[in-house]
Design an enzyme around this catalytic site. Structure first.
Site, PDB file in Angstrom:
ATOM      1  N   CYS A 266       0.841  -1.401  -0.018  1.00  0.00           N
ATOM      2  CA  CYS A 266       0.255  -0.151   0.108  1.00  0.00           C
ATOM      3  C   CYS A 266       1.003   1.320  -0.344  1.00  0.00           C
ATOM      4  CB  CYS A 266      -0.684  -0.229   1.169  1.00  0.00           C
ATOM      5  SG  CYS A 266      -2.384   1.005   0.930  1.00  0.00           S
ATOM      6  N   HIS A 350      -3.648  -5.151  -0.179  1.00  0.00           N
ATOM      7  CA  HIS A 350      -4.324  -5.516   1.183  1.00  0.00           C
ATOM      8  C   HIS A 350      -3.383  -7.053   1.293  1.00  0.00           C
ATOM      9  CE1 HIS A 350      -3.511  -1.993   3.586  1.00  0.00           C
ATOM     10  NE2 HIS A 350      -4.064  -1.508   2.931  1.00  0.00           N
ATOM     11  N   GLU A 352      -2.975  -9.315   3.207  1.00  0.00           N
ATOM     12  CA  GLU A 352      -3.439  -9.903   4.555  1.00  0.00           C
ATOM     13  C   GLU A 352      -4.369  -9.567   4.526  1.00  0.00           C
ATOM     14  OE1 GLU A 352      -3.464  -5.659   5.294  1.00  0.00           O
ATOM     15  OE2 GLU A 352      -1.419  -6.567   4.318  1.00  0.00           O
TER      16      GLU A 352
END
Length: 378
Positions: A266, A350, A352
């Protein structure tokens, strides 16, 4: 008695709703997130620093909040706007209602606003500053003399709020001192330094799951100090604000390129791009949600990803050494790049998740493969 609340945008548009969180006034860039679940993770994501978040899913609060789902130590968003608040959460993990969570963190929360109308307005006009405020219930949308006076004064105040462009906000969210997170299974195979530009805890968890000891360091940690730790790799995290305003951080990143394997996520991805010679620009209303389609140009496959950003790397500015490997299918923006010479893996979305789909979770495995190979290409 329920108190009236208002959203006042910098372009003079006013919307009326009711308070359900902390009563007061807050301001920030007004943005929207299209995720169906994950409001606690969204609120605690440091990338939302100085932003008022609109959630497009109609009912919010139905599963409460809990300690495990927080992505940082507190709510980071400046305010919350939803369509309908669920007063009676029902979930075995819930320890608190969303309304109480907002009050405890002194975050203004407003519901019964026309969220679909506001989102359409932002999509047309672009993300802009705004003020979210509660009052004594006397202000109605009939616009009598007192209402007009108050509304005009808030509009003028909103017009003076700064744009997100040019704001360096990393200093507001980075950790003050370094800390170490051990491998989840207790077996240390790799040592990773993670720069905290506003890091989500699930990034750290994903690395810890892969037998990494993660040392999280403040944003302005000197490259020489990182190299002294002799890590196997470095990660540049997500975070808030305009990447182009982070000049010192970009210089630090430039000093680490080629020294060891690097991963960017990001804001970290955008900063890496700047360090390599590319430029960034502000998106009209950003990408925020758990349903962003990303096409991998290597294998022609599509990932559904979780995203939260308002800036992007300008593809026209990318130097020859940077290879764009993934693009956003909605607007063709850069979603990932690698480097021809150095072991660099960088993604705009992202991997994650938290919240969101897990299609891109394998990116962490690719980083570990890169780390295993050391300073050679993976």
């Amino acid at each position: 008695m329920t108190k009236k609340a208002h959203l006042v945008l910098a372009d003079g548009t006013i919307f009326e709703g009711e308070s359900f969180g902390f009563e007061g006034e807050t301001s920030g860039e007004v943005v929207f997130n299209t995720s169906i679940t994950g409001y606690q993770e969204i609120l605690t994501d440091p990338s939302y620093c100085r932003q008022i978040v609109i959630l497009t899913y109609p009912m919010i609060g139905n599963y409460g909040v809990n300690r495990e789902d927080a992505e940082s130590s507190k709510i980071q968003a400046a305010g919350l706007i939803i369509k309908e608040y669920c007063e009676h959460p029902s979930n075995w993990r819930s320890t608190q209602s969303l309304a109480q969570y907002l009050r405890d963190n002194k975050i203004v929360g407003v519901h019964k606003l026309p969220t679909r109308e506001i989102v359409r307005h932002i999509r047309d006009k672009g993300a802009m500053p705004g003020i979210l405020t509660t009052d004594n219930g006397q202000w109605t949308m009939d616009y009598g003399p007192k209402t007009a006076e108050k509304g005009n004064s808030l509009i003028e105040k909103a017009k003076k709020l700064p744009s997100m462009a040019g704001q360096e906000l990393v200093h507001e969210v980075t950790c003050k001192t370094s800390y170490v997170v051990p491998p989840a299974g207790g077996k240390k195979e790799y040592s990773i330094v993670a720069y905290d530009f506003g890091i989500k805890q699930n990034i750290v968890r994903e690395l810890a799951k892969r037998n990494c000891e993660v040392t999280v360091v403040p944003a302005l940690t000197k490259p020489a100090d990182v190299l002294k730790m002799k890590p196997n790799g470095v990660l540049f995290s997500n975070g808030p604000g305009d990447p182009a305003a982070c000049e010192e951080i970009v210089e630090n990143i430039r000093s680490l390129i080629g020294k060891l394997p690097i991963m960017g996520i990001c804001l970290g991805h955008q900063l890496l791009g700047l360090a390599l010679g590319a430029k960034t620009f502000k998106l009209k209303f950003g990408h925020r949600g758990a349903n962003q389609p990303v096409k991998d140009l290597k294998n022609d496959k599509v990932l559904i990803t979780s995203q939260n950003h308002g800036f992007s790397i300008d593809p026209a500015s990318i130097p020859a050494e940077m290879i764009v490997t993934q693009i956003n299918l909605n607007d063709q923006t850069v979603e990932a790049f690698e480097h021809k010479k150095y072991p660099i893996l960088s993604v705009q979305y992202h991997p994650e998740a938290a919240p969101g789909p897990h299609d891109a979770n394998n990116i962490f495995n690719k980083f570990i493969e890169m780390v295993t190979n050391g300073n050679s290409k993976y």
